[in-house]
Scaffold this motif. Structure first.
Motif, PDB file in Angstrom:
ATOM      1  N   ASP A 187      18.632   6.790 -16.906  1.00  0.00           N
ATOM      2  CA  ASP A 187      18.167   6.085 -18.102  1.00  0.00           C
ATOM      3  C   ASP A 187      17.949   7.015 -19.292  1.00  0.00           C
ATOM      4  O   ASP A 187      17.898   6.564 -20.428  1.00  0.00           O
ATOM      5  CB  ASP A 187      16.867   5.327 -17.803  1.00  0.00           C
ATOM      6  N   GLU A 188      17.788   8.293 -19.020  1.00  0.00           N
ATOM      7  CA  GLU A 188      17.582   9.270 -20.092  1.00  0.00           C
ATOM      8  C   GLU A 188      18.870  10.020 -20.428  1.00  0.00           C
ATOM      9  O   GLU A 188      18.828  11.081 -21.051  1.00  0.00           O
ATOM     10  CB  GLU A 188      16.464  10.233 -19.701  1.00  0.00           C
ATOM     11  N   ASP A 189      20.007   9.470 -19.981  1.00  0.00           N
ATOM     12  CA  ASP A 189      21.334  10.021 -20.258  1.00  0.00           C
ATOM     13  C   ASP A 189      21.516  11.412 -19.653  1.00  0.00           C
ATOM     14  O   ASP A 189      22.163  12.285 -20.233  1.00  0.00           O
ATOM     15  CB  ASP A 189      21.603  10.053 -21.768  1.00  0.00           C
ATOM     16  N   THR A 190      20.934  11.622 -18.471  1.00  0.00           N
ATOM     17  CA  THR A 190      21.017  12.910 -17.788  1.00  0.00           C
ATOM     18  C   THR A 190      21.583  12.703 -16.389  1.00  0.00           C
ATOM     19  O   THR A 190      21.165  11.800 -15.674  1.00  0.00           O
ATOM     20  CB  THR A 190      19.623  13.567 -17.699  1.00  0.00           C
ATOM     21  N   SER A 191      22.519  13.560 -16.017  1.00  0.00           N
ATOM     22  CA  SER A 191      23.117  13.512 -14.684  1.00  0.00           C
ATOM     23  C   SER A 191      22.695  14.735 -13.872  1.00  0.00           C
ATOM     24  O   SER A 191      22.155  15.712 -14.414  1.00  0.00           O
ATOM     25  CB  SER A 191      24.644  13.486 -14.801  1.00  0.00           C
ATOM     26  N   VAL A 192      22.987  14.703 -12.592  1.00  0.00           N
ATOM     27  CA  VAL A 192      22.748  15.865 -11.744  1.00  0.00           C
ATOM     28  C   VAL A 192      23.568  17.045 -12.264  1.00  0.00           C
ATOM     29  O   VAL A 192      23.078  18.175 -12.333  1.00  0.00           O
ATOM     30  CB  VAL A 192      23.090  15.541 -10.268  1.00  0.00           C
ATOM     31  N   ARG A 193      24.795  16.796 -12.664  1.00  0.00           N
ATOM     32  CA  ARG A 193      25.622  17.863 -13.224  1.00  0.00           C
ATOM     33  C   ARG A 193      24.957  18.477 -14.447  1.00  0.00           C
ATOM     34  O   ARG A 193      24.930  19.694 -14.614  1.00  0.00           O
ATOM     35  CB  ARG A 193      27.023  17.359 -13.602  1.00  0.00           C
ATOM     36  N   ASP A 194      24.390  17.623 -15.308  1.00  0.00           N
ATOM     37  CA  ASP A 194      23.683  18.118 -16.496  1.00  0.00           C
ATOM     38  C   ASP A 194      22.542  19.050 -16.110  1.00  0.00           C
ATOM     39  O   ASP A 194      22.355  20.107 -16.729  1.00  0.00           O
ATOM     40  CB  ASP A 194      23.101  16.955 -17.308  1.00  0.00           C
TER      41      ASP A 194
END
Length: 164
Positions: free
Chosen positions: A37-44
């Protein structure tokens, strides 16, 4: 409690990275790229952790050379980390999961070498040059390495629970 010696710091760095690595090895590209929801992925998060090791090493070398040290980065204040991190995610958006994972491995190895090459005094004998506070080089290294590895593990586990 923060590490108080070179040995403790190296042990903590290895231990926290091993926990993170164990989780990372289970993750495949589609999940790693999935935004929350905060536009963050594990990759990020993994690419971010690698970047902060680079920041720390830059701070250390700039301070040692007598250059200005910009915390967290030139043009940013600590209270602007949200903006900095969002811009970093944009800069790293092209990275594949494999690239991010490899980058973190490379930076972990650079951090470990850095710690191994420093004496106890260099790591814990006084404030890090250029830091403008009382944190030792070892404490800064812990913040950029093992503390970030630990928070990445928490993030990944929460993501796995949320999706799983």
């Amino acid at each position: 409690m923060a590490a108080q010696s070179k040995t403790e710091l190296l042990d903590l760095t290895r231990k926290e990275y091993a926990k993170l690595q164990k989780l990372v090895m289970q993750i495949e590209e589609p999940f790693a790229q999935l935004k929350d929801d905060e536009d963050t992925s594990v990759r990020d998060v993994i690419a971010h952790r690698a970047h902060w090791i680079d920041l720390f090493l830059g701070w250390y070398h700039d301070g040692l050379a007598g250059k200005p040290v910009f915390f967290p980065a030139e043009g940013y204040k600590w209270n602007e980390l949200s903006r900095y991190n969002a811009e970093l995610r944009q800069k790293q958006a092209h990275m594949s999961w494999e690239d991010a994972h490899r980058l973190l491995q490379d930076r972990y190895e650079a951090l470990t070498r850095f710690l191994e090459e420093r004496s106890e005094t260099e790591l814990y004998g006084g404030p890090m040059k250029g830091a403008k506070n009382n944190w030792t080089t070892g404490r800064w290294a812990e913040a950029a390495g093992p503390s970030h590895f630990r928070s990445a593990v928490r993030f990944i586990r929460a993501r796995l629970r949320a999706v799983g």
